[in-house]
Design a protein around this motif. Sequence first.
Motif, short mmCIF file in Angstrom:
data_model
loop_
_atom_site.label_atom_id
_atom_site.label_comp_id
_atom_site.label_asym_id
_atom_site.label_seq_id
_atom_site.Cartn_x
_atom_site.Cartn_y
_atom_site.Cartn_z
N GLN A 1 -10.82 -2.98 2.52
CA GLN A 1 -9.70 -3.59 3.38
C GLN A 1 -8.52 -4.05 2.42
OE1 GLN A 1 -9.79 -3.86 6.78
NE2 GLN A 1 -7.55 -4.41 6.54
N MET A 2 -7.53 -3.51 2.65
CA MET A 2 -6.17 -3.94 2.03
C MET A 2 -5.20 -4.60 3.11
SD MET A 2 -5.83 -0.26 -0.12
CE MET A 2 -5.30 0.52 1.15
N ASN A 3 -5.01 -5.73 2.59
CA ASN A 3 -3.92 -6.67 3.47
C ASN A 3 -2.61 -6.97 2.67
OD1 ASN A 3 -5.78 -6.49 5.61
ND2 ASN A 3 -6.65 -8.69 4.91
N SER A 4 -1.72 -7.40 3.50
CA SER A 4 -0.46 -7.76 2.62
C SER A 4 0.20 -6.52 1.68
CB SER A 4 -0.34 -8.98 1.91
OG SER A 4 -1.01 -10.19 3.14
N LEU A 5 -0.01 -5.34 1.95
CA LEU A 5 0.18 -4.20 1.02
C LEU A 5 1.91 -4.52 0.75
CD1 LEU A 5 -1.38 -1.63 2.79
CD2 LEU A 5 -1.86 -1.97 0.38
N LYS A 6 1.84 -3.88 -0.77
CA LYS A 6 2.96 -3.98 -1.42
C LYS A 6 3.31 -2.64 -1.89
CE LYS A 6 2.04 -8.65 -3.12
NZ LYS A 6 1.98 -9.50 -4.44
N PRO A 7 4.60 -2.32 -1.90
CA PRO A 7 5.18 -0.96 -2.47
C PRO A 7 4.35 -0.76 -3.96
CG PRO A 7 7.07 -2.20 -1.71
CD PRO A 7 6.04 -3.10 -1.67
N GLU A 8 4.10 -1.68 -4.64
CA GLU A 8 3.47 -1.48 -5.82
C GLU A 8 2.00 -1.01 -5.70
OE1 GLU A 8 5.34 -3.98 -5.29
OE2 GLU A 8 4.57 -5.93 -6.20
#
Length: 127
Positions: free
Chosen positions: A85-92
């Motif tokens: 589960q991936m939250n608050s995804l960033k471009p990096e």
Amino acid sequence: QVQLVESGGGLVQAGDSLRLSCAASGRTFSRKAMGWFRQAPGKEREFVAHNSWIADSTYYADYTDSVKGRFTVSRDNAKNTLYLQMNSLKPEDTAVYYCAVSNSPRVDSDPRGYDYWGQGTQVTVSS
């Protein structure tokens, strides 16, 4: 024959969430370590998270520092599936994400500790 199939990747905006799945077949991995790695263009494959078996139904999870507090690794043994589960995804976070499984119950961030790998799923985070 062991097969790992990742799914759930896609193109999202910064701040969005995604859940990756890794369906394992060929054997059960309830007492084996499973993990997630990623590889961005021009970079080496890097550790993201692992879920290791301790005893009975107890598992231990660990994460690379850059995803702590944002990503959660879990598994459903009845479905022989690992999740991220991936939250608050960033471009990096943009990369191809790979699922990996070990023949050992506990491994760390070293990819050499994993014996089976999936083909990967692309995650792209736009700013």
